[in-house]
Scaffold this motif. Structure first.
Motif, PDB file in Angstrom:
ATOM      1  N   ILE A 293       0.898  -1.260   0.056  1.00 25.61           N
ATOM      2  CA  ILE A 293       0.006  -0.113   0.023  1.00 25.61           C
ATOM      3  C   ILE A 293       0.965   1.306  -0.034  1.00 25.61           C
ATOM      4  O   ILE A 293       1.989   1.303   0.461  1.00 25.61           O
ATOM      5  CB  ILE A 293      -1.007  -0.046   1.310  1.00 25.61           C
ATOM      6  CG1 ILE A 293      -0.076   0.025   2.533  1.00 25.61           C
ATOM      7  CG2 ILE A 293      -1.927  -1.287   1.199  1.00 25.61           C
ATOM      8  CD1 ILE A 293      -1.084   0.253   3.819  1.00 25.61           C
ATOM      9  N   ASP A 294       0.406   2.373  -0.388  1.00 28.71           N
ATOM     10  CA  ASP A 294       0.957   3.604  -0.752  1.00 28.71           C
ATOM     11  C   ASP A 294       0.617   4.460   0.644  1.00 28.71           C
ATOM     12  O   ASP A 294      -0.618   4.580   0.935  1.00 28.71           O
ATOM     13  CB  ASP A 294       0.804   4.356  -1.931  1.00 28.71           C
ATOM     14  CG  ASP A 294       1.108   3.872  -2.984  1.00 28.71           C
ATOM     15  OD1 ASP A 294       2.206   3.018  -2.961  1.00 28.71           O
ATOM     16  OD2 ASP A 294       0.400   3.895  -4.135  1.00 28.71           O
ATOM     17  N   CYS A 295       1.586   5.011   1.205  1.00 31.05           N
ATOM     18  CA  CYS A 295       1.479   6.061   2.264  1.00 31.05           C
ATOM     19  C   CYS A 295       2.590   6.889   2.385  1.00 31.05           C
ATOM     20  O   CYS A 295       3.848   6.724   1.886  1.00 31.05           O
ATOM     21  CB  CYS A 295       1.394   5.109   3.915  1.00 31.05           C
ATOM     22  SG  CYS A 295       2.676   3.991   4.077  1.00 31.05           S
ATOM     23  N   ASP A 296       2.697   7.872   2.998  1.00 29.51           N
ATOM     24  CA  ASP A 296       3.678   8.932   3.244  1.00 29.51           C
ATOM     25  C   ASP A 296       4.816   8.479   4.135  1.00 29.51           C
ATOM     26  O   ASP A 296       4.848   7.472   4.769  1.00 29.51           O
ATOM     27  CB  ASP A 296       3.287  10.091   3.686  1.00 29.51           C
ATOM     28  CG  ASP A 296       2.735  10.199   4.953  1.00 29.51           C
ATOM     29  OD1 ASP A 296       3.262   9.511   6.019  1.00 29.51           O
ATOM     30  OD2 ASP A 296       1.261  10.465   5.269  1.00 29.51           O
ATOM     31  N   THR A 299       4.109   8.005   8.036  1.00 29.05           N
ATOM     32  CA  THR A 299       3.427   6.825   8.134  1.00 29.05           C
ATOM     33  C   THR A 299       4.038   5.503   8.215  1.00 29.05           C
ATOM     34  O   THR A 299       4.027   4.535   8.856  1.00 29.05           O
ATOM     35  CB  THR A 299       2.206   6.756   7.302  1.00 29.05           C
ATOM     36  OG1 THR A 299       1.294   8.210   7.499  1.00 29.05           O
ATOM     37  CG2 THR A 299       1.381   5.653   7.477  1.00 29.05           C
ATOM     38  N   ARG A 300       4.784   5.511   7.031  1.00 29.57           N
ATOM     39  CA  ARG A 300       5.845   4.282   7.071  1.00 29.57           C
ATOM     40  C   ARG A 300       6.733   4.077   8.245  1.00 29.57           C
ATOM     41  O   ARG A 300       6.951   3.108   8.788  1.00 29.57           O
ATOM     42  CB  ARG A 300       6.727   4.258   5.766  1.00 29.57           C
ATOM     43  CG  ARG A 300       5.974   4.351   4.535  1.00 29.57           C
ATOM     44  CD  ARG A 300       6.951   3.982   3.344  1.00 29.57           C
ATOM     45  NE  ARG A 300       7.716   5.134   3.111  1.00 29.57           N
ATOM     46  CZ  ARG A 300       7.413   6.213   2.246  1.00 29.57           C
ATOM     47  NH1 ARG A 300       6.222   6.270   1.703  1.00 29.57           N
ATOM     48  NH2 ARG A 300       7.943   7.162   1.925  1.00 29.57           N
ATOM     49  N   ARG A 329      -5.476  -1.102   4.382  1.00 34.17           N
ATOM     50  CA  ARG A 329      -5.817   0.027   3.989  1.00 34.17           C
ATOM     51  C   ARG A 329      -7.386  -0.039   4.129  1.00 34.17           C
ATOM     52  O   ARG A 329      -8.071  -0.893   3.316  1.00 34.17           O
ATOM     53  CB  ARG A 329      -5.422   0.561   2.649  1.00 34.17           C
ATOM     54  CG  ARG A 329      -6.004   2.019   2.526  1.00 34.17           C
ATOM     55  CD  ARG A 329      -5.477   2.740   1.163  1.00 34.17           C
ATOM     56  NE  ARG A 329      -4.095   2.929   1.342  1.00 34.17           N
ATOM     57  CZ  ARG A 329      -3.753   4.358   1.873  1.00 34.17           C
ATOM     58  NH1 ARG A 329      -4.636   4.859   2.481  1.00 34.17           N
ATOM     59  NH2 ARG A 329      -2.728   4.656   1.941  1.00 34.17           N
ATOM     60  N   GLY A 333      -8.158   5.327   6.626  1.00 30.78           N
ATOM     61  CA  GLY A 333      -6.694   5.139   6.934  1.00 30.78           C
ATOM     62  C   GLY A 333      -6.201   3.924   6.696  1.00 30.78           C
ATOM     63  O   GLY A 333      -6.710   2.974   6.283  1.00 30.78           O
ATOM     64  N   VAL A 334      -5.017   3.935   7.447  1.00 28.33           N
ATOM     65  CA  VAL A 334      -4.195   2.430   7.157  1.00 28.33           C
ATOM     66  C   VAL A 334      -4.291   1.934   8.904  1.00 28.33           C
ATOM     67  O   VAL A 334      -4.261   2.478   9.731  1.00 28.33           O
ATOM     68  CB  VAL A 334      -2.783   2.968   7.066  1.00 28.33           C
ATOM     69  CG1 VAL A 334      -1.914   1.608   7.026  1.00 28.33           C
ATOM     70  CG2 VAL A 334      -2.562   3.533   5.511  1.00 28.33           C
ATOM     71  N   THR A 387      -5.997   8.870   7.096  1.00 32.72           N
ATOM     72  CA  THR A 387      -5.458   9.633   5.986  1.00 32.72           C
ATOM     73  C   THR A 387      -6.131  10.910   5.449  1.00 32.72           C
ATOM     74  O   THR A 387      -5.786  11.790   4.721  1.00 32.72           O
ATOM     75  CB  THR A 387      -5.462   8.553   4.640  1.00 32.72           C
ATOM     76  OG1 THR A 387      -6.888   8.120   4.585  1.00 32.72           O
ATOM     77  CG2 THR A 387      -4.516   7.611   4.787  1.00 32.72           C
TER      78      THR A 387
END
Length: 391
Positions: A293-296, A299-300, A329, A333-334, A387
């Motif tokens: 999944i994509d996250c900033d 967040t990572r 996700r 959000g995550v 998110t």
């Protein structure tokens, strides 16, 4: 006692001076012109000329208020002598003196100067009235003296009030400056405290966990040194890798390496490597669902730190055989869920820097940490990061 002329860019000062200028014209020169319109001869024209000079001088002072091009005290001398002269001319009298009194207090730089120059104007008015009416204490003369006395008393009162206001303003300004200084100092101290807490959290989540792993691996390697040399070699390699990672984390903490090295572009790949190392070091079964999944970046890093802390707690306290990790996700959000089948604990009675650090880290992102556990039933850790600003 000194004072500054009533000048400035404040709107209320400009409005006050404009209103007074209008009142002075309407109650001073205009009545004098109207009062002498029926007279004839040279005195009438002298009066008109003198009123023109006074009006022009006042207009000049107002036009260049606060400028060094015009000296208000010079105009006040002209005003004092002119008012006295007007008392002896057609249309002149005590009314022009009375309506001109505020100018001495507005433009003079000290009460002494205002009293002296307005006194010259009062004396001139009395002398002029004596010349015009042929008696020493005519009605105009008495009115001028009473007006002068009242003007001095009122001027001193206003000056005293202004002085008190200025002193109060200076005191409040000093208090404000001191408050701002103390507030800035408090902000600086608060920033230092927050930075220490951040560094303590980072050290706990990275270096301390790494050193704990090195200690456990070193103890295991020493016990396997003769009986299981192959396994000992793998453990030594893991120790080396952990030490290198700790070194990289230390460089990040002191700012000698680019930020973000702790969390590569793919959070799933990062967590997968972490879980593989954990399974290799502990021998526990790890069941992971890690979609890409994509996250900033923040967040990572938060997800990685929560995973590292949860796995460290499993290693030290849980006595578990299986660990489950699920990354997902959702529209809001995550979520990262970490479970184990260990001995569990009473959450309400558990206090530790690790859990508090995870809660703080997630709270900075608007997220939340939920820990569910009971004795003998294992543990579930759920990290939620929004998110869209809300979990």
């Amino acid at each position: 006692m000194h004072q500054q002329p009533l000048t400035g860019d404040q709107p209320w000062i400009r409005r006050l001076r404009r209103w007074y200028a209008v009142c002075w014209v309407l109650l001073g020169p205009v009545p004098s012109v109207l009062g002498g319109r029926d007279d004839s001869g040279t005195p009438k024209y002298w009066a008109l000329a003198l009123l023109t000079v006074l009006a022009a001088g006042y207009a000049l002072v107002e036009a260049f208020s606060g400028s060094r091009l015009v000296r208000p005290v010079a105009y006040l001398w002209v005003l004092a002598l002119g008012v006295g002269a007007m008392a002896a001319l057609p249309g002149g009298g005590a009314a022009l003196f009375i309506v001109s009194l505020p100018q001495f207090w507005i433009l003079a730089r000290s009460p002494r100067t205002a009293i002296a120059l307005s006194g010259v104007a009062a004396a001139g008015t009395v002398a002029g009235s004596t010349v015009q009416y042929g008696e020493l204490l005519s009605g105009n003369a008495v009115f001028a003296l009473i007006g002068y006395a009242a003007g001095v008393l009122l001027g001193l009162l206003v000056h005293r009030l202004v002085q008190q206001g200025e002193e109060r303003a200076r005191r409040l300004g000093a208090e404000l400056a001191d408050t701002q200084r103390r507030l800035a100092e408090a902000h600086r101290r608060q920033g230092a405290v927050e930075e220490r807490e951040r560094l303590a959290r980072e050290i706990h989540d990275t270096l301390a966990q790494g050193f704990a792993s090195i200690i456990i691996l070193a103890e295991a390697a020493r016990s396997n040194l003769e009986a299981q040399p192959a396994k000992c070699a793998r453990q030594l390699a893991s120790i080396e890798q952990t030490a290198r990672e700790n070194f990289a984390e230390a460089r990040l903490l002191v700012g000698s390496a680019p930020q973000g090295g702790a969390a590569p572009a793919s959070v799933a790949r990062t967590l997968r490597r972490t879980l593989e190392r954990f399974a290799e070091d502990t021998g526990l079964d790890v069941d992971a669902e890690l979609p890409d999944i994509d996250c900033d970046q923040r967040t990572r890093i938060a997800l990685l730190r929560c995973t590292q802390e949860s796995l460290a707690n499993v290693r030290r306290h849980a006595a578990a055989s299986t660990v489950g990790v699920v990354l997902a996700r959702h529209p809001h959000g995550v979520e990262l869920e970490i479970t184990d089948d260990g001995r569990g604990f009473v959450v309400e009675e558990s206090y530790g820097f690790g859990l508090d650090g995870m809660r703080t880290r997630l709270a900075e992102l608007g997220g939340a940490l939920t820990v569910t556990s009971s004795v003998g039933e294992g543990t579930r850790v759920l990290a939620e990061i929004p998110t869209n600003g809300q979990v």
